[in-house]
Design an enzyme around this catalytic site. Structure first.
Site, PDB file in Angstrom:
ATOM      1  N   SER A  30       0.943  -1.339   0.178  1.00  0.00           N
ATOM      2  CA  SER A  30      -0.043  -0.069  -0.145  1.00  0.00           C
ATOM      3  C   SER A  30       0.869   1.261  -0.015  1.00  0.00           C
ATOM      4  CB  SER A  30      -1.112   0.023   1.167  1.00  0.00           C
ATOM      5  OG  SER A  30      -0.391   0.469   2.348  1.00  0.00           O
ATOM      6  N   LYS A  59       0.842   4.324   6.705  1.00  0.00           N
ATOM      7  CA  LYS A  59      -0.105   5.194   5.805  1.00  0.00           C
ATOM      8  C   LYS A  59       0.564   6.720   5.800  1.00  0.00           C
ATOM      9  CE  LYS A  59      -2.836   1.959   4.721  1.00  0.00           C
ATOM     10  NZ  LYS A  59      -2.724   1.030   3.723  1.00  0.00           N
TER      11      LYS A  59
END
Length: 166
Positions: A34, A71
């Protein structure tokens, strides 16, 4: 008594390591794709845990369903977030994301039921926008769920060094 005296330094070392890892800094492994191209699966980072003053584009590790996700903070408390035509808008103003190589599909914070991000919450996304479990799917992230900020890459050795947020 001599045995206890010899063990004291080792006990102190163990306690110091436990305190450091709990409150100051700890290693964390990137799991998944990600954050591609910025971070790769399997890389090992140092996570700064004591400074909870986050800013836009900081790379953070958060707890979600017994997992640790890596993230990037995009939206801060009090802001509105929108993506239109692969461009980030914060409070209606265009914001450049120079680190991105992936396209970001259109998104509006209103989809999550908010006009602006509440106090102590953040909007986070992965840099690999087409393959990221992030705020667009799981909602805003509480400051309590952010374990810390990724500040340094220690593995692989050819990428050893500070992690740039922007």
């Amino acid at each position: 008594m001599k045995i206890i005296k010899e063990l004291v330094p080792y006990v102190i070392i163990v306690l110091v390591v436990i305190l450091l890892r709990t409150f100051i800094i700890t290693p964390v492994r990137v799991n998944g794709d990600s954050m591609n191209q910025t971070l790769k699966d399997g890389e090992i980072l140092l996570l700064e845990k004591y400074d909870k003053k986050f800013k836009r584009f900081d790379i953070v590790v958060l707890k979600y369903n017994d997992e640790k996700l890596v993230k990037r903070i995009i939206g801060m408390p009090g802001e509105s977030v929108q993506y239109r035509n692969n461009i980030l808008y914060i409070n209606g103003e265009k914001v450049s994301e120079d680190f991105l190589t992936e396209e970001t599909y259109d998104f509006d914070l209103n989809v999550l039921g908010y006009d602006e991000i509440p106090e102590n919450y953040y909007f986070v996304v992965g840099d690999n926008r087409s393959n990221s479990l992030d705020s667009r799917l799981i909602g805003l992230i509480s400051k309590e769920d952010i374990e810390g900020k990724a500040i340094f890459r220690i593995f692989p050795f050819n990428k050893f060094g500070s992690i740039k947020s922007e």
